[in-house]
Design a protein around this motif. Sequence first.
Motif, short mmCIF file in Angstrom:
data_model
loop_
_atom_site.label_atom_id
_atom_site.label_comp_id
_atom_site.label_asym_id
_atom_site.label_seq_id
_atom_site.Cartn_x
_atom_site.Cartn_y
_atom_site.Cartn_z
N GLN A 1 -4.28 41.75 -26.47
CA GLN A 1 -3.88 40.35 -26.55
C GLN A 1 -5.02 39.47 -26.06
O GLN A 1 -5.74 39.82 -25.13
CB GLN A 1 -2.64 40.12 -25.69
N THR A 2 -5.19 38.32 -26.70
CA THR A 2 -6.21 37.36 -26.30
C THR A 2 -5.53 36.09 -25.83
O THR A 2 -4.31 35.99 -25.81
CB THR A 2 -7.15 37.04 -27.48
N ASN A 3 -6.31 35.09 -25.49
CA ASN A 3 -5.73 33.81 -25.07
C ASN A 3 -5.53 32.86 -26.24
O ASN A 3 -5.24 31.69 -26.04
CB ASN A 3 -6.60 33.17 -23.98
N GLN A 4 -5.68 33.33 -27.46
CA GLN A 4 -5.45 32.51 -28.65
C GLN A 4 -3.96 32.21 -28.81
O GLN A 4 -3.11 33.00 -28.41
CB GLN A 4 -5.97 33.23 -29.90
N GLU A 5 -3.64 31.08 -29.39
CA GLU A 5 -2.24 30.71 -29.61
C GLU A 5 -1.55 31.68 -30.57
O GLU A 5 -0.40 32.05 -30.36
CB GLU A 5 -2.14 29.29 -30.18
N ILE A 6 -2.24 32.07 -31.61
CA ILE A 6 -1.66 32.95 -32.63
C ILE A 6 -2.00 34.39 -32.29
O ILE A 6 -3.17 34.74 -32.12
CB ILE A 6 -2.17 32.59 -34.03
N GLN A 7 -0.97 35.23 -32.17
CA GLN A 7 -1.15 36.64 -31.90
C GLN A 7 -0.68 37.42 -33.14
O GLN A 7 0.34 37.09 -33.73
CB GLN A 7 -0.33 37.08 -30.68
N PRO A 8 -1.40 38.47 -33.52
CA PRO A 8 -1.05 39.20 -34.74
C PRO A 8 0.10 40.20 -34.54
O PRO A 8 -0.07 41.40 -34.61
CB PRO A 8 -2.35 39.92 -35.10
N ASN A 9 1.29 39.69 -34.25
CA ASN A 9 2.48 40.54 -34.13
C ASN A 9 3.30 40.36 -35.40
O ASN A 9 4.18 39.51 -35.46
CB ASN A 9 3.30 40.16 -32.89
N GLN A 10 2.97 41.14 -36.41
CA GLN A 10 3.60 40.99 -37.71
C GLN A 10 3.84 42.34 -38.35
O GLN A 10 3.24 43.35 -37.97
CB GLN A 10 2.70 40.16 -38.64
N THR A 11 4.69 42.33 -39.36
CA THR A 11 4.90 43.49 -40.21
C THR A 11 4.57 43.07 -41.64
O THR A 11 5.02 42.02 -42.09
CB THR A 11 6.36 43.99 -40.12
N ILE B 1 2.98 48.09 -42.82
CA ILE B 1 1.92 48.05 -41.82
C ILE B 1 2.37 47.12 -40.71
O ILE B 1 2.69 45.96 -40.95
CB ILE B 1 0.59 47.52 -42.41
N GLN B 2 2.42 47.65 -39.49
CA GLN B 2 2.78 46.82 -38.35
C GLN B 2 1.54 46.55 -37.51
O GLN B 2 0.72 47.44 -37.29
CB GLN B 2 3.83 47.50 -37.48
N VAL B 3 1.42 45.32 -37.05
CA VAL B 3 0.32 44.91 -36.19
C VAL B 3 0.94 44.38 -34.91
O VAL B 3 1.81 43.51 -34.95
CB VAL B 3 -0.54 43.81 -36.86
N ARG B 4 0.51 44.93 -33.78
CA ARG B 4 1.07 44.54 -32.49
C ARG B 4 -0.06 44.30 -31.50
O ARG B 4 -1.14 44.89 -31.59
CB ARG B 4 1.99 45.62 -31.92
N THR B 5 0.20 43.42 -30.53
CA THR B 5 -0.76 43.19 -29.46
C THR B 5 -0.18 43.68 -28.14
O THR B 5 1.03 43.68 -27.93
CB THR B 5 -1.10 41.69 -29.31
N LEU B 6 -1.08 44.11 -27.27
CA LEU B 6 -0.71 44.53 -25.91
C LEU B 6 -1.43 43.64 -24.92
O LEU B 6 -2.63 43.37 -25.08
CB LEU B 6 -1.14 45.98 -25.65
N ILE C 1 2.35 49.74 -15.40
CA ILE C 1 3.80 49.88 -15.63
C ILE C 1 4.26 48.90 -16.70
O ILE C 1 5.05 49.25 -17.58
CB ILE C 1 4.58 49.69 -14.31
N GLU C 2 3.75 47.67 -16.67
CA GLU C 2 4.14 46.69 -17.66
C GLU C 2 3.54 47.01 -19.04
O GLU C 2 4.18 46.77 -20.07
CB GLU C 2 3.72 45.29 -17.21
N ILE C 3 2.33 47.55 -19.06
CA ILE C 3 1.74 47.98 -20.33
C ILE C 3 2.58 49.11 -20.92
O ILE C 3 2.86 49.12 -22.12
CB ILE C 3 0.27 48.41 -20.14
N ARG C 4 3.00 50.03 -20.07
CA ARG C 4 3.85 51.12 -20.54
C ARG C 4 5.16 50.58 -21.11
O ARG C 4 5.63 51.05 -22.14
CB ARG C 4 4.14 52.09 -19.39
N GLU C 5 5.75 49.57 -20.47
CA GLU C 5 6.98 48.96 -20.98
C GLU C 5 6.74 48.35 -22.36
O GLU C 5 7.60 48.43 -23.24
CB GLU C 5 7.51 47.92 -20.00
#
Length: 57
Positions: free
Chosen positions: A6-16, A24-29, A36-40
């Motif tokens: 994940q970056t500090n950009q307003e738009i995050q690529p969390n899409q299908t 194709i799924q695109v997710r940000t972490l 622990i939160e990354i694992r969640e």
Amino acid sequence: MLLYAQTNQEIQPNQTYKMSGNTIQVRTLDLSKDFIEIREQLDSIVDNLKGKEIITV
């Protein structure tokens, strides 16, 4: 699935997306979190995939 940090950009690529019949799924972490939160975050992604056909390359 594509995982991005994940970056500090307003738009995050969390899409299908559907491409040529493939999903194709695109997710940000948010890697600035404690492990622990990354694992969640990862557990949530896996839970969302349960019951769906998964093809690995």
